[in-house]
Scaffold this motif. Structure first.
Motif, PDB file in Angstrom:
ATOM      1  N   ASP A 197      38.695   4.560 -11.380  1.00 39.43           N
ATOM      2  CA  ASP A 197      39.282   4.278 -10.237  1.00 39.43           C
ATOM      3  C   ASP A 197      39.180   6.115 -10.239  1.00 39.43           C
ATOM      4  N   SER A 198      37.708   6.286  -9.640  1.00 40.32           N
ATOM      5  CA  SER A 198      37.399   8.400  -9.268  1.00 40.32           C
ATOM      6  C   SER A 198      36.622   8.477  -8.831  1.00 40.32           C
ATOM      7  N   LEU A 199      37.286   9.442  -7.803  1.00 41.75           N
ATOM      8  CA  LEU A 199      36.033   9.757  -6.776  1.00 41.75           C
ATOM      9  C   LEU A 199      35.685  11.525  -7.056  1.00 41.75           C
TER      10      LEU A 199
ATOM     11  N   LEU B 224      37.470  16.402  -7.123  1.00 41.38           N
ATOM     12  CA  LEU B 224      38.042  14.967  -7.666  1.00 41.38           C
ATOM     13  C   LEU B 224      38.754  14.660  -7.250  1.00 41.38           C
ATOM     14  N   ILE B 225      39.228  12.943  -7.069  1.00 41.81           N
ATOM     15  CA  ILE B 225      39.730  12.567  -7.209  1.00 41.81           C
ATOM     16  C   ILE B 225      40.002  11.381  -7.753  1.00 41.81           C
ATOM     17  N   SER B 226      41.177  10.990  -8.332  1.00 39.46           N
ATOM     18  CA  SER B 226      41.738   9.741  -9.530  1.00 39.46           C
ATOM     19  C   SER B 226      43.054   9.164  -9.391  1.00 39.46           C
ATOM     20  N   ALA B 227      42.870   7.752  -9.075  1.00 39.87           N
ATOM     21  CA  ALA B 227      43.670   7.438  -9.575  1.00 39.87           C
ATOM     22  C   ALA B 227      44.236   7.205 -11.166  1.00 39.87           C
TER      23      ALA B 227
ATOM     24  N   GLN C  69      38.699   3.320  -0.995  1.00 35.77           N
ATOM     25  CA  GLN C  69      38.347   2.439  -2.011  1.00 35.77           C
ATOM     26  C   GLN C  69      39.443   2.476  -2.666  1.00 35.77           C
ATOM     27  N   ILE C  70      39.523   3.445  -3.957  1.00 39.64           N
ATOM     28  CA  ILE C  70      40.321   3.749  -5.112  1.00 39.64           C
ATOM     29  C   ILE C  70      41.443   4.473  -4.419  1.00 39.64           C
TER      30      ILE C  70
END
Length: 346
Positions: free
Chosen positions: A211-213, A131-134, A91-92
């Motif tokens: 847009d981060s998880l 974390l993972i971030s666009a 989704q991100i």
């Protein structure tokens, strides 16, 4: 000696040298110290048990590429994320293989011998997303952050710095309290002070304004006010004390016959180099390393002279040396002799 080394894996050569003496140049390096806040989670790989570690880097996700390039490195590892998290990651993820920034807790395994992952330097098995971030494309240009929690509406950030907790809110002065107690168990971390309590619970969390998880959910009570949000653990790889160069020379009848140099790099890649005083060509192996326990490190070589070969040594650290008594090559274990292989940190 060259013909013997080319015909046999490293373990077989060292077994042939069993009974030889090993010495190393003197070194002024101090002992390795690993003092994490809590014991890292363990994982069982095909090569044995290791401790999961934090890996930061630039991430590319898509049908034919799921990779992470560690910060400051040219290595690329295939990224194997948990199935339960893949929908949230999708989704991100932006189309077109655009890079993202990520932090993951996990461990390394050899790349498979076929499929998309076969072309990579190894396979990183993710146990937990930090974390993972666009949006944080410059994440590798920043130093590793401390453990922190944050939320919106109203905006707030709390960062843990040693025994202090610092709360930042827009339009208000920074507030600080002393952490008087903490409890860290699998999947939960709790910090307590005279006027605050912070609980981090393992679980997916989305920042509603980016847009981060994130891999942790946070609940904060600060002087009677309650806040909910997301959190990330400190992004420092606490196992990097192992990185460095280790070397030893094997002798037969007081004559040097082989110098072995193992280099453990900060990106968790590793090399082994065999040099012959006789002037014969050196031999090289490449692979990766990871901590197995507080005083042991697993070193896995995945290529010998450019050809696939899976060998594992688990070295024990003592008195500025790492020592191993056996090696497993393609599933077969070889003894390295009574004294084993001993390498001194340079």
């Amino acid at each position: 000696m060259t013909h013997l080394r080319q015909a046999l894996p490293a373990a077989a050569l060292l077994a042939a040298l069993a009974g030889c003496t090993t010495s190393s140049p003197s070194s002024t390096s101090g002992p390795i110290e690993i003092t994490p806040d809590a014991s890292p989670p363990t994982a069982t790989t095909e090569q044995g048990k290791v401790q999961a570690f934090m890996l930061r880097g630039n991430v590319v996700l898509g049908h034919e590429s799921n990779s992470i390039q560690p910060c400051g490195s040219s290595q690329q590892y295939w990224l194997n994320t948990p199935i339960a998290a893949r929908q949230a990651i999708a989704q991100i993820t932006r189309p077109g293989y655009e890079p993202m920034y990520g932090e993951f807790i996990g461990y390394l395994e050899p790349a498979p011998d076929e499929g998309f992952a076969a072309a990579y330097d190894g396979r990183f098995q993710v146990k937990q997303i930090n974390l993972i971030s666009a949006e944080m494309l410059g994440g590798c240009q920043r130093p590793p952050h401390a453990t922190r929690a944050f939320g919106n509406e109203p905006g707030w950030v709390i960062e843990l710095d040693g025994d202090k907790a610092n709360l930042i809110r827009p339009g208000q002065q920074r507030q600080q309290q002393v952490i008087t107690s903490k409890e860290i168990v699998a999947g939960r971390q709790h910090y307590q002070g005279q006027g605050f309590s912070l609980t981090l619970t393992k679980g997916q969390c989305n920042d509603t304004m980016s847009d981060s998880l994130f891999g942790w959910q946070a609940t904060l009570n600060w002087q009677g006010s309650n806040y909910n949000g997301c959190a990330t653990l400190g992004a420092t790889d606490i196992t990097l004390s192992w990185s460095g160069r280790y070397q030893g020379t094997s002798y037969i009848d007081n004559t040097p016959v082989l110098t072995t140099t193992v280099t453990l790099n900060p990106d968790h890649s590793a090399t082994t180099r065999y040099d012959y005083p006789s002037g014969e060509p050196s031999l090289n192996e490449v692979g990766f390393w990871q901590q197995a326990s507080d005083n042991t490190v697993q070193v896995v070589m995945t290529q010998h002279q450019g050809r696939r070969l899976i060998s594992e040594r688990v070295f024990t650290f003592d008195d500025n040396r790492i020592t191993v008594k056996e090696e497993t090559v393609n599933g077969q274990t070889f003894s390295l002799g009574g004294d084993g292989l001993s390498l001194e940190r340079q």
